[in-house]
Write a protein that holds these residues in place. Structure first.
Motif, PDB file in Angstrom:
ATOM      1  N   UNK A  44       0.709  -1.139  -0.207  1.00 24.04           N
ATOM      2  CA  UNK A  44      -0.265  -0.242  -0.208  1.00 24.04           C
ATOM      3  C   UNK A  44       1.070   0.839   0.314  1.00 24.04           C
ATOM      4  N   UNK A  45       1.884   1.266   0.660  1.00 24.96           N
ATOM      5  CA  UNK A  45       2.569   2.501   0.929  1.00 24.96           C
ATOM      6  C   UNK A  45       3.237   2.527  -0.336  1.00 24.96           C
ATOM      7  N   UNK A  46       4.321   2.353  -0.943  1.00 25.89           N
ATOM      8  CA  UNK A  46       5.138   1.869  -1.759  1.00 25.89           C
ATOM      9  C   UNK A  46       4.459   1.687  -3.663  1.00 25.89           C
ATOM     10  N   UNK A  47       4.278   2.994  -4.305  1.00 26.97           N
ATOM     11  CA  UNK A  47       3.935   3.455  -5.949  1.00 26.97           C
ATOM     12  C   UNK A  47       5.130   3.616  -6.728  1.00 26.97           C
ATOM     13  N   UNK A  48       4.667   3.634  -7.714  1.00 24.51           N
ATOM     14  CA  UNK A  48       5.635   3.535  -8.926  1.00 24.51           C
ATOM     15  C   UNK A  48       7.185   3.543  -9.009  1.00 24.51           C
ATOM     16  N   UNK A  49       8.060   3.781  -9.533  1.00 21.06           N
ATOM     17  CA  UNK A  49       9.659   3.274  -9.795  1.00 21.06           C
ATOM     18  C   UNK A  49      10.400   2.918  -8.489  1.00 21.06           C
ATOM     19  N   UNK A  50       9.556   3.329  -7.410  1.00 21.72           N
ATOM     20  CA  UNK A  50      10.309   2.925  -5.994  1.00 21.72           C
ATOM     21  C   UNK A  50       9.206   1.262  -5.500  1.00 21.72           C
ATOM     22  N   UNK A  51       8.339   1.092  -6.262  1.00 14.91           N
ATOM     23  CA  UNK A  51       7.157  -0.219  -5.501  1.00 14.91           C
ATOM     24  C   UNK A  51       7.992  -1.294  -5.472  1.00 14.91           C
ATOM     25  N   UNK A  52       7.475  -2.169  -4.653  1.00 14.90           N
ATOM     26  CA  UNK A  52       8.444  -3.669  -4.225  1.00 14.90           C
ATOM     27  C   UNK A  52       7.453  -4.726  -5.372  1.00 14.90           C
ATOM     28  N   UNK A  53       7.839  -5.279  -6.248  1.00 14.84           N
ATOM     29  CA  UNK A  53       7.707  -6.555  -7.209  1.00 14.84           C
ATOM     30  C   UNK A  53       7.517  -7.309  -6.729  1.00 14.84           C
ATOM     31  N   UNK A  54       6.776  -7.874  -5.991  1.00 14.33           N
ATOM     32  CA  UNK A  54       6.539 -10.000  -5.924  1.00 14.33           C
ATOM     33  C   UNK A  54       7.590 -11.025  -6.703  1.00 14.33           C
TER      34      UNK A  54
END
Length: 190
Positions: A44-54
């Motif tokens: 929920x907290x991470x979006x865009x380029x900083x998002x952690x993809x599983x």
């Protein structure tokens, strides 16, 4: 029992939301040692380029990797729906989500009329095993020894749901007090 089913379905919803941010096949790291477990808060907290993809794992045998068996009946997400229904026989039992309920299995169908496809297989039975030998009653350590680090996990109401995104499907384990209480295969998640 309802809470366990809700936990499995909630993990499927979380997976749907995460998949949109997942890496492409060329970016996928299949090394379980480097898998990152993400919590609901991180998603929920991470979006865009900083998002952690599983981490998405590649299957070497999709049919085997999506199979549950009780020793007599074997069901895979890749089986023909009519064949699965013939194997399981008639049932007039449905859970609150419309899944067909049998002694060792519950199945989810997607579509209408004659165009229904198998989209999920669930079990709460110790009689049923995955292709890697994991069943209800095994420990979370047993799951991680067989499958590696989960793509993501969630902790809701005392239940941990460990999910593995593998080549177009999600394998989910609901864990309570370090013991597997349900197993699910759902299509179209990875």
């Amino acid at each position: 029992m309802k809470l366990k089913l809700v936990a499995v379905l909630l993990s499927a919803v979380v997976c749907f939301s995460i998949v949109g941010c997942s890496k492409t096949g060329s970016d996928t790291n299949s090394d379980a040692e480097n898998a990152e477990v993400v919590s609901d808060d991180q998603v929920e907290d991470e979006t865009g380029d900083n998002a952690s993809a599983p981490v998405t794992y590649e299957s070497t045998d999709e049919r085997a990797d999506t199979t549950l068996s009780n020793g007599t009946i074997e069901i895979s997400l890749y089986d023909d729906t009519d064949e699965v229904l013939a194997k399981l026989g008639e049932t007039d039992k449905e859970d609150e989500f419309g899944n067909l309920v049998y002694d060792d299995f519950s199945i989810q169908l997607f579509g209408e009329g004659d165009n229904k496809e198998l989209s999920g297989i669930f079990t709460y039975s110790e009689n049923v095993k995955t292709s890697k030998g994991i069943s209800v009653g095994d420990s979370y350590d047993d799951v991680k020894a067989a499958y590696g680090t989960p793509s993501f996990e969630s902790d809701d109401a005392g239940y941990i749901t460990a999910n593995y995104i593998i080549s177009g499907f999600t394998l989910g384990f609901t864990i309570e007090n370090d013991v597997v209480t349900s197993i699910s295969f759902t299509a179209g998640m990875g």
